[in-house]
Write an enzyme that holds these catalytic residues in place. Structure first.
Site, short mmCIF file in Angstrom:
data_model
loop_
_atom_site.label_atom_id
_atom_site.label_comp_id
_atom_site.label_asym_id
_atom_site.label_seq_id
_atom_site.Cartn_x
_atom_site.Cartn_y
_atom_site.Cartn_z
N ARG A 46 0.85 -1.21 0.00
CA ARG A 46 0.00 0.00 0.00
C ARG A 46 0.88 1.25 0.00
O ARG A 46 0.56 2.24 -0.65
CB ARG A 46 -0.94 0.01 1.22
CG ARG A 46 -1.68 1.34 1.37
CD ARG A 46 -2.95 1.27 2.18
NE ARG A 46 -2.79 0.60 3.45
CZ ARG A 46 -2.18 1.13 4.54
NH1 ARG A 46 -1.67 2.35 4.48
NH2 ARG A 46 -2.07 0.45 5.65
N TYR A 98 -15.58 16.25 -17.52
CA TYR A 98 -16.03 14.85 -17.52
C TYR A 98 -17.15 14.66 -16.47
O TYR A 98 -17.03 15.15 -15.33
CB TYR A 98 -14.83 13.94 -17.21
CG TYR A 98 -15.22 12.52 -16.89
CD1 TYR A 98 -15.99 11.77 -17.77
CD2 TYR A 98 -14.84 11.94 -15.68
CE1 TYR A 98 -16.36 10.47 -17.47
CE2 TYR A 98 -15.20 10.63 -15.38
CZ TYR A 98 -15.97 9.92 -16.27
OH TYR A 98 -16.35 8.64 -15.96
C1 LIG Z 1 -11.12 13.33 -18.69
C2 LIG Z 1 -11.33 12.21 -17.72
N1 LIG Z 1 -10.84 12.33 -16.48
C3 LIG Z 1 -11.00 11.34 -15.56
C4 LIG Z 1 -11.70 10.19 -15.86
C5 LIG Z 1 -11.89 9.13 -14.80
O1 LIG Z 1 -11.03 8.07 -15.02
P1 LIG Z 1 -11.31 6.56 -14.53
O2 LIG Z 1 -12.48 6.07 -15.31
O3 LIG Z 1 -10.03 5.86 -14.82
O4 LIG Z 1 -11.62 6.62 -13.06
C6 LIG Z 1 -12.22 10.03 -17.13
C7 LIG Z 1 -12.97 8.79 -17.47
O5 LIG Z 1 -13.58 8.67 -18.51
C8 LIG Z 1 -12.04 11.07 -18.10
O6 LIG Z 1 -12.55 10.98 -19.34
#
Ligand SMILES: Cc1ncc(COP(=O)(O)O)c(C=O)c1O
Length: 379
Positions: A46, A98
Site C-alpha cells: 500500500r 467529464y
Molecule cells: C477526462 C477524464 N478524467 C477522468 C476520468 C476518470 O477516469 P477513470 O475512469 O479511470 O476513473 C475520465 C474517465 O472517462 C475522463 O474521461
C-alpha cells in the site's frame, strides 16, 4: 533523453537479480526486513511497490514533474488531489468537464462541505470573476470532455498565481505526448491512465503528478493513508502500454483528422467538435499550447436522437462503449452514457445535446474508419 526514449526506458530497470529487460511484477503485499532498522526501500505494497514505482518514475519524467503517485483509477487520482483541500474551501472548475468529475465535485465533495463554481473556462475573465476569499484551486480540463473546448492554460495559471491558488489539470485527453501542463504553469497534473497512457482498454488506473515538493509530500501521504495506490499488475500493464505512447498518438491523430474532415462535410452532420479543424473557434489556441490535436472528437447529428441511434446500430468498426484512448475506435452517447451523471440542465448549460455523439478514434486504418462512419450516416 527525448520523450519517446523516456517512454521506453524510464523506470524500467528494476531487476538487479536476473537483469530482466522488462520491469518485473512484484505481486507481494509485504517485504521482509534485513534487521529491525533496515529494509530494501519497501515495506508494504500500500505504501510502495517496485513495479508501481517504475510507472511513477516514468510518468513523472513524461510530464516533467518531481514525482508521481500511481493510483487505482482516474477518479482516485482526482479524489487524492481534492484531499489537499478541506471543507469550506472553494474550487473553480469548467462547466463542461467529464461527468464523473462533475459528480464527484457537485455531489460527493459538496456534501463534505467543499464549494465549487462551474464556469465557462473558455473565458478566463469568468474564472477571475468566480474567485472568492475561500477559493483555493482552479480545476482545468483541456480539451474538455466531450465538447473539446480548450482552456487557455497560461492565462488561467496566471490568474491562479496572482491569487495564490493551486492549479490542477486533467491531461487525460491528450497525454503528455501532446500537452504538458506543468510546463505552462500548472502545479499538479492528474490522469486517468485507463486511457491513452495504457492505451489498450485492459486496465483502469490513475496518476497524480506533482511539481512542488510540498504537494508531492502531501499527495504521497494521502495516497498511502487512504489506500489509493494501484496494484503491481495494473502498474505493469500501464508501464507496458506507455512505451508505445508516441507512435500510438500519431496513429490516433491521423485517423481523427481524416474522420473530422469527412464529418465536417457530411450533410447529416450539423456540427463537428475537433480542435484540429481550422474552423474550430479555438484552433489557434490549441495549436499554440498543444503538440497535436489528439483523437477525441464529437459531433452533433443534423437529425434527432432516433437518427443518432441508427448511426450507432449501423457502425461496424466503432463499438458503442464508454471510455477512450484505446487502440480500438469507440463511440458513445454522452446523454445516456459518459455524462448521464450530470443533470439534463447541466448538460444543456455545457452545450451537450441529445444529438451529440462522442468518438474515441483508434489506430485502425483511417480509410476504413472513414468508410465505416460514412456508411452508417448514409444508410
Ligand atoms: C477526462 C477524464 N478524467 C477522468 C476520468 C476518470 O477516469 P477513470 O475512469 O479511470 O476513473 C475520465 C474517465 O472517462 C475522463 O474521461
Amino acid at each position: 533523453m527525448k520523450f519517446e526514449t523516456r517512454c521506453v526506458h524510464t523506470g524500467v530497470e528494476k531487476d538487479s537479480a536476473y537483469n530482466s529487460c522488462i520491469t518485473p511484477i512484484y505481486p507481494t503485499s509485504t517485504f521482509y526486513w534485513d534487521d529491525l532498522t533496515t529494509n530494501r526501500g519497501y515495506d508494504y505494497t500500500r505504501s510502495g511497490n517496485p513495479t508501481r514505482r517504475g510507472l511513477e518514475e516514468n510518468l513523472a519524467a513524461l510530464e516533467g514533474g518531481v514525482d508521481c503517485r500511481a493510483v487505482c483509477t482516474g477518479m482516485a487520482a482526482i479524489t487524492a488531489s481534492m484531499f489537499l483541500f478541506k471543507p469550506g474551501d472553494h474550487i473553480i472548475a469548467g462547466n463542461d468537464i467529464y461527468g464523473g468529475t462533475y459528480r464527484l465535485f457537485s455531489d460527493v465533495f459538496t456534501n463534505q462541505g467543499y464549494k465549487f463554481s462551474f464556469v465557462n473556462m473558455r473565458d478566463p475573465a469568468q474564472v477571475e470573476a468566480a474567485i472568492t476569499p475561500e477559493t483555493k484551486a482552479i480545476w482545468i480540463e483541456t480539451p474538455s470532455n466531450p465538447l473539446l473546448n480548450i482552456v487557455d492554460i497560461e492565462a488561467v495559471t496566471k490568474i491562479a498565481h496572482a491569487n495564490n491558488l493551486i492549479s490542477i489539470a486533467d491531461n487525460t485527453f491528450l497525454s503528455p505526448y501532446l500537452q504538458r501542463p506543468l510546463e505552462k504553469g500548472v502545479d499538479i497534473v492528474i490522469h486517468s491512465t485507463t486511457k491513452y497512457l495504457n492505451g489498450h482498454s485492459d486496465v483502469v488506473g490513475g496518476a497524480v503528478i506533482t511539481k512542488k515538493e510540498d504537494h508531492q509530500e502531501r499527495v504521497s501521504y494521502i495516497v498511502n493513508a487512504m489506500g489509493l495506490g494501484c496494484s503491481p499488475f495494473d502498474a505493469w500493464l500501464v508501464l507496458r502500454g506507455v512505451k508505445t505512447l508516441g507512435p500510438r498518438m500519431e496513429a490516433h491523430q491521423r485517423g481523427a483528422m481524416a474522420l473530422a474532415r469527412m464529418l465536417d462535410e457530411h450533410p447529416k452532420v450539423q456540427k463537428v467538435y475537433y480542435p484540429g479543424l481550422e474552423s474550430h473557434p479555438q484552433h489557434e489556441l490549441a495549436k499554440s499550447q498543444q503538440d497535436g490535436f489528439g483523437a477525441m472528437l464529437s459531433f452533433d447529428v443534423a437529425e434527432d436522437r432516433a437518427f443518432a441511434e441508427k448511426v450507432f446500430k449501423n457502425l461496424k468498426l466503432f463499438q458503442l462503449a464508454e471510455s477512450l484512448g484505446g487502440v480500438e475506435s469507440l463511440i458513445e452517447y454522452p446523454e445516456t452514457m459518459s455524462h448521464a451523471s450530470m443533470t439534463a440542465e447541466a448538460r444543456r448549460e455545457a452545450g451537450i445535446s441529445d444529438r451529440t455523439i462522442r468518438v474515441s478514434v483508434g489506430i485502425e486504418s483511417p480509410e476504413d474508419l472513414v468508410a465505416d462512419m460514412r456508411n452508417a450516416l448514409d444508410a
